[in-house]
Scaffold this motif. Structure first.
Motif, PDB file in Angstrom:
ATOM      1  N   THR A  14       0.747  -1.209   0.065  1.00 33.05           N
ATOM      2  CA  THR A  14       0.074  -0.201   0.267  1.00 33.05           C
ATOM      3  C   THR A  14       0.905   0.883  -0.201  1.00 33.05           C
ATOM      4  O   THR A  14       0.715   2.076  -0.365  1.00 33.05           O
ATOM      5  CB  THR A  14      -1.263  -0.214   1.491  1.00 33.05           C
ATOM      6  OG1 THR A  14      -1.769  -1.477   1.191  1.00 33.05           O
ATOM      7  CG2 THR A  14      -2.279   0.855   1.132  1.00 33.05           C
ATOM      8  N   VAL A  15       1.921   1.594   0.793  1.00 33.49           N
ATOM      9  CA  VAL A  15       3.372   2.194   0.652  1.00 33.49           C
ATOM     10  C   VAL A  15       3.539   2.349  -0.428  1.00 33.49           C
ATOM     11  O   VAL A  15       3.640   3.523  -1.232  1.00 33.49           O
ATOM     12  CB  VAL A  15       3.912   2.220   2.220  1.00 33.49           C
ATOM     13  CG1 VAL A  15       4.928   3.028   1.731  1.00 33.49           C
ATOM     14  CG2 VAL A  15       3.309   2.523   3.375  1.00 33.49           C
ATOM     15  N   LEU A  20       4.330   6.102  -1.228  1.00 35.98           N
ATOM     16  CA  LEU A  20       5.766   7.143  -0.012  1.00 35.98           C
ATOM     17  C   LEU A  20       5.956   5.953   0.569  1.00 35.98           C
ATOM     18  O   LEU A  20       6.626   5.159   0.462  1.00 35.98           O
ATOM     19  CB  LEU A  20       4.042   7.137   0.943  1.00 35.98           C
ATOM     20  CG  LEU A  20       2.534   8.388   0.414  1.00 35.98           C
ATOM     21  CD1 LEU A  20       1.355   7.009   1.552  1.00 35.98           C
ATOM     22  CD2 LEU A  20       3.008   9.260   0.737  1.00 35.98           C
ATOM     23  N   SER A  21       6.927   7.344   1.586  1.00 39.36           N
ATOM     24  CA  SER A  21       7.928   6.321   2.189  1.00 39.36           C
ATOM     25  C   SER A  21       8.036   5.755   3.293  1.00 39.36           C
ATOM     26  O   SER A  21       6.878   6.351   3.659  1.00 39.36           O
ATOM     27  CB  SER A  21       9.191   7.174   2.153  1.00 39.36           C
ATOM     28  OG  SER A  21       9.328   8.153   2.997  1.00 39.36           O
ATOM     29  N   PRO A  22       8.067   5.069   4.375  1.00 37.93           N
ATOM     30  CA  PRO A  22       7.351   4.783   5.570  1.00 37.93           C
ATOM     31  C   PRO A  22       7.964   5.324   6.190  1.00 37.93           C
ATOM     32  O   PRO A  22       6.871   5.095   7.146  1.00 37.93           O
ATOM     33  CB  PRO A  22       8.425   3.446   6.064  1.00 37.93           C
ATOM     34  CG  PRO A  22       8.773   2.711   4.406  1.00 37.93           C
ATOM     35  CD  PRO A  22       8.797   3.934   3.139  1.00 37.93           C
ATOM     36  N   MET A  23       8.416   6.475   5.853  1.00 35.33           N
ATOM     37  CA  MET A  23       8.450   7.863   7.321  1.00 35.33           C
ATOM     38  C   MET A  23       7.778   9.138   6.286  1.00 35.33           C
ATOM     39  O   MET A  23       8.116  10.306   6.889  1.00 35.33           O
ATOM     40  CB  MET A  23      10.028   8.398   6.747  1.00 35.33           C
ATOM     41  CG  MET A  23      10.968   7.024   7.600  1.00 35.33           C
ATOM     42  SD  MET A  23      10.381   6.193   9.526  1.00 35.33           S
ATOM     43  CE  MET A  23      10.651   7.427  10.128  1.00 35.33           C
ATOM     44  N   THR A  24       7.248   8.876   5.915  1.00 32.18           N
ATOM     45  CA  THR A  24       5.920  10.185   5.100  1.00 32.18           C
ATOM     46  C   THR A  24       5.203  10.568   6.177  1.00 32.18           C
ATOM     47  O   THR A  24       4.307   9.610   5.776  1.00 32.18           O
ATOM     48  CB  THR A  24       5.777   9.419   3.605  1.00 32.18           C
ATOM     49  OG1 THR A  24       6.648   9.779   2.596  1.00 32.18           O
ATOM     50  CG2 THR A  24       5.020  10.804   2.804  1.00 32.18           C
ATOM     51  N   PRO A  25       4.636  11.188   6.499  1.00 31.27           N
ATOM     52  CA  PRO A  25       3.793  11.555   7.280  1.00 31.27           C
ATOM     53  C   PRO A  25       2.196  11.765   6.731  1.00 31.27           C
ATOM     54  O   PRO A  25       2.867  12.083   5.583  1.00 31.27           O
ATOM     55  CB  PRO A  25       4.485  13.202   8.456  1.00 31.27           C
ATOM     56  CG  PRO A  25       5.479  14.212   6.896  1.00 31.27           C
ATOM     57  CD  PRO A  25       5.279  12.555   6.570  1.00 31.27           C
TER      58      PRO A  25
END
Length: 101
Positions: A14-15, A20-25
């Protein structure tokens, strides 16, 4: 043990799919309804859940506009000046106040 791995894999896919990166807020909007507006509906003289179409027509008159029925179960709308009544078949399922513009 299989389910946690599947869930983690699903989250990673999904990410990645959303770019999105896993660190994207991630953010979300908060909807606030003023307390005064919340009370309007409960104090208003509106059709209640379970009323028949005949009862609504007897109490509030002929609607300004009708839409439907659409779907299965059949859902229809009756539009009055200050509110919309939603019916499933012949009975009220919800009444919504219209906002003043």
């Amino acid at each position: 043990m299989k389910k946690p791995v599947t869930r983690l894999l699903g989250a990673v896919v999904t990410v990645a799919t959303l770019g999105l990166s896993p660190m994207t807020p991630v953010t979300a909007d908060e909807v606030k309804i003023p307390v005064g507006s919340q009370a309007e509906r409960s104090e208003a003289d509106l059709p209640r859940t379970g009323m028949s179409q005949a009862s609504v027509r007897d109490s509030w008159g002929t609607p300004r506009e009708t839409r439907g029925p659409v779907g299965d179960p059949p859902i229809s709308q009756w539009h009055y000046d200050g509110f919309v009544v939603y019916f499933e078949g012949n009975h009220v399922i919800h009444t919504v106040l219209k906002r003043d513009r």
